[in-house]
Design a protein around this motif. Structure first.
Motif, PDB file in Angstrom:
ATOM      1  N   VAL A  46       0.858  -1.188   0.000  1.00 39.71           N
ATOM      2  CA  VAL A  46       0.000   0.000   0.000  1.00 39.71           C
ATOM      3  C   VAL A  46       0.895   1.239   0.000  1.00 39.71           C
ATOM      4  O   VAL A  46       1.921   1.260   0.690  1.00 39.71           O
ATOM      5  N   GLU A  47       0.490   2.237  -0.767  1.00 39.95           N
ATOM      6  CA  GLU A  47       1.195   3.520  -0.719  1.00 39.95           C
ATOM      7  C   GLU A  47       0.229   4.598  -0.251  1.00 39.95           C
ATOM      8  O   GLU A  47      -0.895   4.669  -0.720  1.00 39.95           O
ATOM      9  N   VAL A  48       0.683   5.444   0.662  1.00 43.28           N
ATOM     10  CA  VAL A  48      -0.142   6.567   1.116  1.00 43.28           C
ATOM     11  C   VAL A  48       0.636   7.855   0.863  1.00 43.28           C
ATOM     12  O   VAL A  48       1.803   7.959   1.242  1.00 43.28           O
ATOM     13  N   GLU A  76       8.260   1.900   4.429  1.00 45.55           N
ATOM     14  CA  GLU A  76       9.341   2.714   3.894  1.00 45.55           C
ATOM     15  C   GLU A  76       8.830   4.104   3.525  1.00 45.55           C
ATOM     16  O   GLU A  76       7.644   4.299   3.280  1.00 45.55           O
ATOM     17  N   ILE A  77       9.757   5.049   3.531  1.00 48.35           N
ATOM     18  CA  ILE A  77       9.459   6.452   3.250  1.00 48.35           C
ATOM     19  C   ILE A  77      10.223   6.835   1.990  1.00 48.35           C
ATOM     20  O   ILE A  77      11.408   6.515   1.881  1.00 48.35           O
ATOM     21  N   GLY A  78       9.588   7.533   1.077  1.00 44.87           N
ATOM     22  CA  GLY A  78      10.271   7.969  -0.145  1.00 44.87           C
ATOM     23  C   GLY A  78      10.817   6.772  -0.888  1.00 44.87           C
ATOM     24  O   GLY A  78      10.117   5.786  -1.105  1.00 44.87           O
ATOM     25  N   ALA A 128      13.449  11.722  -0.936  1.00 49.01           N
ATOM     26  CA  ALA A 128      13.291  11.745   0.525  1.00 49.01           C
ATOM     27  C   ALA A 128      11.866  11.435   0.956  1.00 49.01           C
ATOM     28  O   ALA A 128      11.629  11.138   2.132  1.00 49.01           O
ATOM     29  N   GLY A 129      10.908  11.521   0.048  1.00 50.16           N
ATOM     30  CA  GLY A 129       9.520  11.252   0.428  1.00 50.16           C
ATOM     31  C   GLY A 129       8.954  12.306   1.361  1.00 50.16           C
ATOM     32  O   GLY A 129       8.030  12.025   2.133  1.00 50.16           O
ATOM     33  N   ASP A 167       5.437  16.331  -1.073  1.00 49.86           N
ATOM     34  CA  ASP A 167       4.485  15.257  -0.786  1.00 49.86           C
ATOM     35  C   ASP A 167       5.128  14.229   0.153  1.00 49.86           C
ATOM     36  O   ASP A 167       6.274  13.812  -0.052  1.00 49.86           O
ATOM     37  N   LEU A 168       4.357  13.836   1.135  1.00 47.06           N
ATOM     38  CA  LEU A 168       4.796  12.791   2.066  1.00 47.06           C
ATOM     39  C   LEU A 168       4.430  11.457   1.425  1.00 47.06           C
ATOM     40  O   LEU A 168       3.269  11.245   1.040  1.00 47.06           O
ATOM     41  N   VAL A 169       5.400  10.555   1.282  1.00 47.72           N
ATOM     42  CA  VAL A 169       5.158   9.295   0.573  1.00 47.72           C
ATOM     43  C   VAL A 169       5.586   8.122   1.454  1.00 47.72           C
ATOM     44  O   VAL A 169       6.757   7.985   1.797  1.00 47.72           O
TER      45      VAL A 169
END
Lengths: 360, 360, 360, 360
Positions: free
Chosen positions: D207-209, D244-246, D277-278, D289-291
Motif C-alpha cells: 500500500v502507498e499513502v 518505507e518512506i520515499g 526523501a519522500g 508530498d509525504l510518501v
C-alpha cells in the motif's frame, strides 16, 4: 526506579545523588530562539543555596550551573538544555550510627523496603539536594513564560507562628533569611529558629507561592487540571505533606455565598471582587493571581534520641548529628517557585498546541 | 482539550457530558484473567448515585454500568475495559438566566475563556457527573489490588463542624447519608445541612480516605511519588481546593521529635509507633495505613443573588435555581476512594514492572 | 523541540550537539542491583566509534563514557543513570560554503524551516554523533535483558551488492570493517567502498539486527506492538528510510501457504518450522529469533556539485568537503543493536508490570 | 494489556473485540469549534467496510458510527469525542477446529503465550475489525488538518504484480475494488485475486499513502521524528511487515549524487527537483508530498491444510474455513490513510505548542 521526569510538553528529567560527582537536569520541549545563558539560571540557584545563614545547613556548595547543550550564541536552539551542577562538599565523614539505623520520619526505611538499597550517605534521590535541579529547570521555564508572569514565594508560617497577612510586604521577602514578607514575623522567627537550632531540634513551615500575570485559559477540566498538576508538583517536593489552592482547607468552612468570587467589568474585562478560588476554576486559570500554599514537615535529623531499628532488625535508638536545616521549609521557597514556573510553562505550551487552535 | 486520561500503566480515559446520551470510561492496562462483571462495579456507583437522600441533588440517574468490552465469561481478557453509563434524566428545563450569565465560583467563565464555548446545560467536562466514570474505573482498580487492600472514605468535617476522632467508628459510615464515622456528628450534620438546604445555600466539607493493607514499596522518590500522584488525583476531583497526607498542614506546627514515627520490631517486621507520615515516606509507601484528606468547597449553585456579568460583558446578578447538592463533599467520598484505588493499582503495576525486578 | 526521550518504563533522554562540550543520556526506569560499570558500556561505544578504518569518518573521538549517577559500588541503585561523553575533536575548520548553503538530501533545510536556526557546524540534533548516546543507553538495556538475550547486527547489503545468506557466518562479523557476515562479500565491499571514497561519493546500505533468546509474550496487539515500536526505533536512526520485520516487503509476494510458519512440538514446547514472521505475530514475540532490517540512504556529503539554494534564497551549487563516512550504514549497525535492546528492555518491564500479573 | 492508545497531544484510545457488542474510540486532544458530525466520519468508514465486493470478507457490517460526546450543535466542544460502532454480524458459527488449534502465521499462539487466553472467536484485539476505529479517529484528525492537506492511499502491488508508476492515475483509485491507480493493473488483479479466492488461498500486497499540502516543519530530529512516528503507525496495522518512506529500501542502492533532491527557487520558495526523501528530512517535513509505503502479508486464513499444534500441545493439521479476505491489503488502504492523518494532526498540534512559539 521510574518517575524522574516531570511535565508533558515542557518536560525535564533530573539525575544525580547528593554524594556523587554531580547532579543535573535535561530540559526537553524548549522553544527555539529564547535568550538563555547561565546568568539567567544562577540567581535562582543562589537563592536556594545552602550555607547562606546560620539557619540552613552548613554544607558548602557553590551550586554553579553549567549549560552543556541547547544554546548557541546566547539563544536556545530548541534542542534539549542539559544543565550540570557539580557536587563540591562531599566531605568524608563518619556516618556512624546512621549507616545501619533507620531514621524515624526519614525516607530511608521506605527506600530500602523498595529498592533493597541503603544509601546512608545522603538519601539517594530523596535528598533535598535534588531540588537544585528543579530550580534550574524552573529558570528555563521562566524564559518561556516571559516577564509578564511574576512568580513569588514566601514563608507564611514557621511552626505554629503565622505571618500577619495585613503586614505582607513583597519588598520584605529578600530582606531576611526566611523569605518572610512580614518584618515582625521575621524578627520573631529569628529568635524561634535560633532556639530550635541550639536544641538540635527542627520545625515545620508553610510556604505560599503566588503568580501574577498568568493568562486565563491554562489548564483543562478533567485530570490535567492546572490545580491538580500544581498539587502534584508541590506535593512532590521533599518533606511536603499538604497543598492547597486559594482558600484551600478554609474553603471547607465557607458557605456558597462567602466562597463566590463576584464579578464586575473593568476596562472592558471581567474583574473578580475577591480571590477565594486562588486563580483557578474548574482546573483552568482565570487570570487572577494564582495562589498555592504547601506544608513542610520538620526534618527528621534531630539530636534527641528516637527509638528505631537497624537494617538487620535489632531495636535501638538513634541521634542524627551533622549539617542539617532546622527548618527545611525555608529552602523549599525557591523550589516551590520553580515548580510553579514549570507547571505554567507546560500548560502554556499545551494550550497553544491544542486549544488556541480553535476553529472559526 | 487534553488530559482526559489518568495513570501510566493502569490508565483510564473518560468521556461524556452530563447532558449527552451517555458517559463512559475506557480502562487500559488491565491484567488478564481477573474476575470482573458489572456486579463488581455497580455497588460503588450506587454509593455515589444522586437522589438517595434529601441531601443530594434530586436528579434521578440509575447509573447502570455496562461493560462493552474487555471481559469474556466473567474474566478480564486484558483488552481495554470499556464502561458505559447512560444519562437518563436530561429533563428539558428552563436554563433561564444561567444561559448567559456566569456563576461566581463556578468553572463556566474559565471554560468559556479557554474554549470559547458556553455549555450552559451542565458544565461540560466540569460537571460532577463525570466523576461516575472515576468510580467505575476505581472498581476495576480494586480488582487489581485484591481483597487485601481495603480503601474506606468518610466525611470528617462539614462546614466548620468536625467529627470527634475518638468517636470514629468504621461501622457507622454507611449508617447515615453523610458517610460520617461519628454518629453524634452525623446527627448534628442532619440538622445543619437541613438548614443550609432550606436556605438555598451550600457548605464545604473535608473528606478522609484511608487504605489499609497497602504493600510497602509503592511509589518513587522523585516526581512520581505516591503522595504526589495522590495529590494530583484528589485535587483533580471537582471542587477540591486542598489535599494533605498524614498530619498534613498540622505537621508544619510540629517539632522533629513529635513528627518522628518511632520504629520497633513486631513478629519479625518493623512496626511504627505512630503514623504522622500517613503511610508515605519519601514518596514511597511504608505499609502503614495510607491517610489522605481533601477539602471540598461549597457549590456555587445558591439561591442568594450574587453580582456577575453576562457573556457579552454586561454587569448583572444571578441566582441559581435547580437540582443541586447543598454539600457536594458528600458525594466526593466514593470518588476519592476510587481515585485512591486507581493510583495504587497504577503504582502496583509500575513497581512490579521495574523495581521488583531487582538484580541479585 | 520535543521528543528527545524514548521508551515508556525503560526510558532514556539524550542531549547534546556534535560541536558542544559533550553529549549524554539519562536513563530512567533502571531496576536496582544490576551490575553496571563503564566497562559494561565502553565496548559497545568502541564498536560505533569513528576513525577506526579508512571507511569511516576520520573525526577522532575516543567516546569515553562516564557514569555520573545511578550506581554505587558497581551496582545500579535504581536511580537515573546519567551518562556523559565529551566531544574532543571539534577542530576549528572552514565551514566555507556549507555555512549558508543547504545540502541537498540533508536535514539542514528542514531544520531551518522548523526552528529558524542554522547550525551549520554539525547538524545540531540531526548529527550522527547523537547516536553514541543510543549505544550507551542500549548497553544499560542489555543488563536488564541479561545474558540470555543475544542481539547481533550486521550489514547485509552495500549499495546494490547483497551478501549470500547461505554464507552467513556470525564469527565473520567482527573480522572486517563492515560488520559483514559473508567473507566474500566483505572482500567485494572493500573494493567497492574504496572506489566510492576516492570518488568523493557515498553509497547506501541495509542493516539486519537479530535477537535470539527473546522470551515469548513481549509486546501488545494494538498500538504498542513490539514490531511497531521496533519500526519507530529503527526509522528514528539517522538516514534510515525503511524498516522490515521477518520477510518484510518480500512477504507481499507470498501466498498464505508459503507465509505460514508451521508448528510442531519439540521437547514439550512449540517449535516453528520456518520464521517468515521474524519472531513477531500480532505485535507479540513468539520466542523465535527476532529479525529486523533497515535501509540506510547514502550520506548527502559528497564532492560532486549539486544545485541548491542559500539561506537567503539565491540559487547556487554546493560541494561538501570534510570528514565524512562514505557508507553511513556501517556505523548504524551498533546503533540498530542498541535500539533493539532498548525496545526489548522496555517491553520486558511492561510485560512484567501488567501482563505477568494475570489472575488465577 | 497496555498500549491501546496512540498519539501524544492528539491521542485516541480504542476498545472492543470483533465479537462483542460494539467497538469504539475515544479521541482526546481535539481543538474546540471544529465542524464535526457523523457525516464527516461515515464516508471513510464506508471505504473500509467489508462485504462490498467479492474480494473482501462477506461479513456484513454497516459500520454506522455514532458520536456519543464531544460535539454540540455540529461543532466540537474540545471535550473527548467518543465514537461507537456496533457489531451487527456476529453470526453464531461453528468454530470447529480453530477453537483449539493455532493457525500458522496467525497471532493466536502469541496472544495465548502472553495472556493465557484463547479468544478463538475473532482474534480479540488482533482482529482487523479494530481498524475501523482507527479510520473513525482518522476522520477527526482530518478536521484538524483542514482541507489543505490531502491524503490518498492506493494499492501499488498485489502479490508479485506491481502497478506501472507511469500509469498512476489518481482518478482511477475509486473505480475498482482494489484502490488501484493503474487501470491495467486493476484488470490483471481482478483475474489474479479471483483465482486466489477460488483456491482458498491468499496473497500479500503493498500500500502507498501520499499526503500533499503538508506544512514544512512537522516532526523533530531525535526520537519523535515524523518518519519514525509514521513507521510506528503503519507497522502497527494488522499484518504489516515493512514500512518505507520515499525511496525506502531502494535508497540503499543509490549513490549520494542520485539520492540528493536538488533545490531551486520558485515563486520565492524552495522547490525540490525530485522527491527521493519522500517529504521528510531529518525527521521533519519539507513541504513536499509525504510518501509512505507498507507491505501487508497474506492472511493466514487459508483452505490448504497446514501443520500445527493444539492448545494442549498435540500435533495436528488445520484448514481455516470462514469469511475472510483473500487480500487483506485492500482494506488496509483506508486504514493507512487514517493513521497518516492521525500522525500529522498530532505533530501539527505539537509543532504549534512548542516550536511555533519561537522567540524573536
Amino acid at each position: 526506579m521510574s518517575g524522574n521526569g516531570f511535565g508533558h510538553l515542557f518536560r525535564f528529567t533530573t539525575w544525580g545523588e547528593s554524594h556523587g560527582a554531580a547532579i543535573g537536569a535535561v530540559v526537553d520541549g524548549v522553544p527555539p530562539r529564547l535568550k538563555l545563558t547561565e546568568a539567567d539560571i544562577q540567581p535562582w540557584l543562589d537563592r536556594r543555596r545552602p550555607g547562606q545563614s546560620r539557619f540552613t545547613t552548613q554544607r558548602q556548595e557553590k551550586d554553579r550551573v553549567e549549560i552543556l547543550s541547547g544554546t548557541f550564541e546566547g539563544l536556545t536552539t530548541g534542542t534539549p538544555v542539559s544543565l550540570l551542577i557539580r557536587n563540591e562538599d562531599q566531605r568524608s565523614r563518619d556516618y556512624g550510627e546512621i549507616r545501619d539505623k533507620y531514621r524515624p520520619g526519614h525516607a530511608d526505611i521506605a527506600y530500602d523496603m523498595k529498592y533493597g538499597i541503603r544509601d546512608y550517605r545522603g538519601g539517594g534521590r530523596s535528598s533535598a539536594r535534588e531540588t537544585a535541579c528543579r530550580v534550574a529547570a524552573g529558570a528555563v521555564a521562566r524564559k518561556i513564560l516571559g516577564d509578564g508572569v511574576r512568580i513569588r514565594g514566601s514563608l507564611v508560617r514557621m511552626g505554629a507562628d503565622r505571618i500577619d497577612p495585613a503586614a505582607f510586604d513583597d519588598a520584605e521577602i529578600d530582606g531576611n533569611p526566611f523569605f518572610c514578607a512580614d518584618a515582625a514575623a521575621a524578627a520573631r522567627w529569628e529568635d524561634l529558629l535560633g532556639r530550635v537550632r541550639k536544641a538540635g531540634s527542627s520545625v515545620g513551615a508553610v510556604v505560599e507561592v503566588r503568580a501574577s500575570g498568568v493568562p486565563p485559559g491554562l489548564g483543562a477540566p478533567a485530570y490535567d487540571r492546572l490545580d491538580a498538576d500544581l498539587a502534584k508538583a508541590m506535593m512532590g517536593i521533599n518533606a511536603v505533606k499538604g497543598v492547597e489552592i486559594g482558600d484551600g482547607f478554609a474553603a471547607a468552612a465557607l458557605s456558597g455565598e462567602a466562597n463566590a468570587d463576584e464579578i464586575r467589568m473593568e476596562n472592558g474585562r471581567p474583574r473578580f471582587l475577591s480571590n477565594h478560588a486562588g486563580g483557578v476554576l474548574g482546573g483552568i486559570s482565570t487570570g487572577q493571581d494564582l495562589v498555592v500554599r504547601f506544608a513542610v514537615k520538620p526534618t527528621s535529623s534531630i539530636l534527641t534520641p528516637r527509638r528505631t531499628i537497624t537494617r538487620s532488625g535489632e531495636e535501638t535508638e538513634i541521634r542524627t548529628r551533622g549539617r542539617h536545616d532546622p527548618c527545611v521549609g525555608i529552602r523549599a521557597v525557591p523550589v516551590g517557585e520553580a515548580m510553579m514556573a514549570c507547571v505554567l510553562a507546560d500548560h502554556l505550551l499545551r494550550h497553544r498546541g491544542i486549544d488556541s487552535a480553535r476553529g472559526g
